[in-house]
Design an enzyme around this catalytic site. Structure first.
Site, mmCIF file in Angstrom:
data_model
loop_
_atom_site.group_PDB
_atom_site.id
_atom_site.type_symbol
_atom_site.label_atom_id
_atom_site.label_comp_id
_atom_site.label_asym_id
_atom_site.label_seq_id
_atom_site.Cartn_x
_atom_site.Cartn_y
_atom_site.Cartn_z
ATOM 1 N N CYS A 192 1.203 10.101 -17.441
ATOM 2 C CA CYS A 192 0.534 10.912 -18.457
ATOM 3 C C CYS A 192 -0.973 10.820 -18.233
ATOM 4 O O CYS A 192 -1.519 9.715 -18.175
ATOM 5 C CB CYS A 192 0.893 10.424 -19.858
ATOM 6 S SG CYS A 192 -0.071 11.218 -21.164
ATOM 7 N N ASN A 195 2.069 -6.669 13.454
ATOM 8 C CA ASN A 195 1.757 -5.261 13.689
ATOM 9 C C ASN A 195 2.348 -4.808 15.010
ATOM 10 O O ASN A 195 2.576 -5.609 15.920
ATOM 11 C CB ASN A 195 0.240 -5.029 13.693
ATOM 12 C CG ASN A 195 -0.150 -3.684 13.107
ATOM 13 O OD1 ASN A 195 0.634 -2.734 13.155
ATOM 14 N ND2 ASN A 195 -1.358 -3.591 12.576
ATOM 15 N N LEU A 196 2.571 -3.504 15.086
ATOM 16 C CA LEU A 196 3.167 -2.923 16.286
ATOM 17 C C LEU A 196 2.187 -2.903 17.450
ATOM 18 O O LEU A 196 2.590 -2.890 18.613
ATOM 19 C CB LEU A 196 3.651 -1.500 15.976
ATOM 20 C CG LEU A 196 4.588 -0.821 16.965
ATOM 21 C CD1 LEU A 196 5.851 -1.642 17.171
ATOM 22 C CD2 LEU A 196 4.949 0.579 16.466
ATOM 23 N N VAL A 197 0.896 -2.898 17.142
ATOM 24 C CA VAL A 197 -0.132 -2.848 18.181
ATOM 25 C C VAL A 197 -0.812 -4.196 18.298
ATOM 26 O O VAL A 197 -0.804 -5.005 17.371
ATOM 27 C CB VAL A 197 -1.175 -1.749 17.880
ATOM 28 C CG1 VAL A 197 -0.504 -0.388 17.872
ATOM 29 C CG2 VAL A 197 -1.871 -1.986 16.548
ATOM 30 N N GLY A 220 2.294 -4.386 9.128
ATOM 31 C CA GLY A 220 2.219 -2.946 9.321
ATOM 32 C C GLY A 220 0.977 -2.298 8.769
ATOM 33 O O GLY A 220 1.007 -1.137 8.358
ATOM 34 N N GLN A 251 0.827 -1.196 0.000
ATOM 35 C CA GLN A 251 0.000 0.000 0.000
ATOM 36 C C GLN A 251 0.867 1.254 0.000
ATOM 37 O O GLN A 251 0.352 2.359 -0.167
ATOM 38 C CB GLN A 251 -0.909 0.013 1.232
ATOM 39 C CG GLN A 251 -1.863 -1.163 1.302
ATOM 40 C CD GLN A 251 -2.662 -1.163 2.589
ATOM 41 O OE1 GLN A 251 -3.768 -0.658 2.652
ATOM 42 N NE2 GLN A 251 -2.079 -1.734 3.645
ATOM 43 N N ALA A 262 8.126 -4.692 12.860
ATOM 44 C CA ALA A 262 8.306 -5.519 11.668
ATOM 45 C C ALA A 262 9.773 -5.870 11.464
ATOM 46 O O ALA A 262 10.105 -6.988 11.056
ATOM 47 C CB ALA A 262 7.756 -4.789 10.441
ATOM 48 N N CYS A 278 5.225 14.269 -20.517
ATOM 49 C CA CYS A 278 5.328 12.953 -21.131
ATOM 50 C C CYS A 278 6.030 13.051 -22.481
ATOM 51 O O CYS A 278 6.199 14.141 -23.038
ATOM 52 C CB CYS A 278 3.935 12.343 -21.302
ATOM 53 S SG CYS A 278 2.959 13.100 -22.629
ATOM 54 N N HIS A 325 -1.237 1.329 -4.644
ATOM 55 C CA HIS A 325 -1.588 2.744 -4.501
ATOM 56 C C HIS A 325 -0.665 3.672 -5.288
ATOM 57 O O HIS A 325 -0.668 4.879 -5.072
ATOM 58 C CB HIS A 325 -1.584 3.145 -3.016
ATOM 59 C CG HIS A 325 -2.729 2.552 -2.259
ATOM 60 N ND1 HIS A 325 -2.727 2.416 -0.882
ATOM 61 C CD2 HIS A 325 -3.915 2.046 -2.681
ATOM 62 C CE1 HIS A 325 -3.861 1.862 -0.493
ATOM 63 N NE2 HIS A 325 -4.596 1.623 -1.573
#
Length: 252
Positions: free
Chosen positions: A117, A202-204, A176, A91, A220, A136, A109
């Site tokens: 272009c 994950n950190l949490v 993450g 992402q 991570a 372009c 993403h």
């Protein structure tokens, strides 16, 4: 050993390399309204503002201060040594996976280091910040490049390829990124539905609504290298040997 692995990486893996996330208290939206810098309408309204916003991110990424961390390096090692199929979906719009050597990679993403272009949709490597001079070479007259970023209201890239991979993988790992926010929530549902094992790094602590079968809490950069080594040793997530090897490595 697993036959096909899909990995999803989110803002948390890049945050450990010093890249600000968008949702943190001091995150990138703090100085800007989302609709002004991350929508097609905002771009049409004020191209210069949007370009300044992404140029700041581009300059930070190419400053020499941001570097891949051990989690990025470990995923490149997994690609190099894993004998089955692997797809890393990110992402993130940075190029830290590429700098580590990853090639089987999908930027859903977009990419901060590219311009696109607006007419042909062809992409170009951005070797300097955006300006009216970045045009372009595919159109006559040349078109001013826009950031190769998926904005709000636009469709992420590669969704068909992503869903095909999730339908056939036997291990899905999210690193993450929240497992309760889309697209990760939809990805883990799909992987679970098709019988894959699903792991969240994950950190949490895991959200109580998380659909992941296994949760590894911590940085991570600490967990992913050990996770990769354990997978490459032929262990599967959840069995006693896997848990013992991972616990031993993380406590060393």
């Amino acid at each position: 050993m697993y036959q096909q692995i899909v990995v999803l990486t989110g803002a948390g893996i890049s945050a450990e390399s010093g890249i600000k996330t968008f949702r943190d208290q001091d995150g990138l939206w703090e100085q800007h309204h989302i609709e002004d810098v991350a929508t097609p309408e905002g771009y049409a309204r004020d191209i210069d503002l949007v370009e300044r916003f992404y140029n700041s991110r581009w300059e930070n990424l190419h400053s020499g201060e941001v570097k891949p961390n051990p989690a990025h390096v470990a995923l490149a090692k997994l690609e190099a040594e894993f004998p089955g199929k692997l797809l890393v979906i990110t992402q993130n719009v940075d190029d830290l996976h590429e700098r580590s050597g990853s090639k089987r990679l999908l930027h859903m993403h977009g990419e901060l280091s590219k311009g696109r272009c607006p007419q042909s949709l062809q992409t170009f490597v951005l070797r300097e910040p955006f300006s009216e001079d970045n045009c372009c070479t595919c159109c006559i007259p040349a078109k001013r490049l826009r950031p190769h970023i998926v904005w709000f209201g636009e469709m992420p890239f590669g969704m068909d390829r992503i869903h095909d991979a999730l339908d056939t993988c036997d291990l899905f790992i999210a690193i993450g990124t929240s497992g309760t926010v889309y697209p990760a929530a939809g990805f883990v549902d799909s992987a679970n539905h098709h019988g894959a094992q699903t792991v969240e790094v994950n950190l949490v602590e895991a959200d109580r609504h998380s659909q992941f079968q296994y949760h590894l809490t911590g940085k991570a950069g600490d967990i992913v290298p050990q996770l990769v080594d354990t997978i490459l040793a032929g262990e599967t997530v959840g069995n006693q040997s896997f848990n013992q090897q991972l616990a031993s490595a993380l406590s060393a």
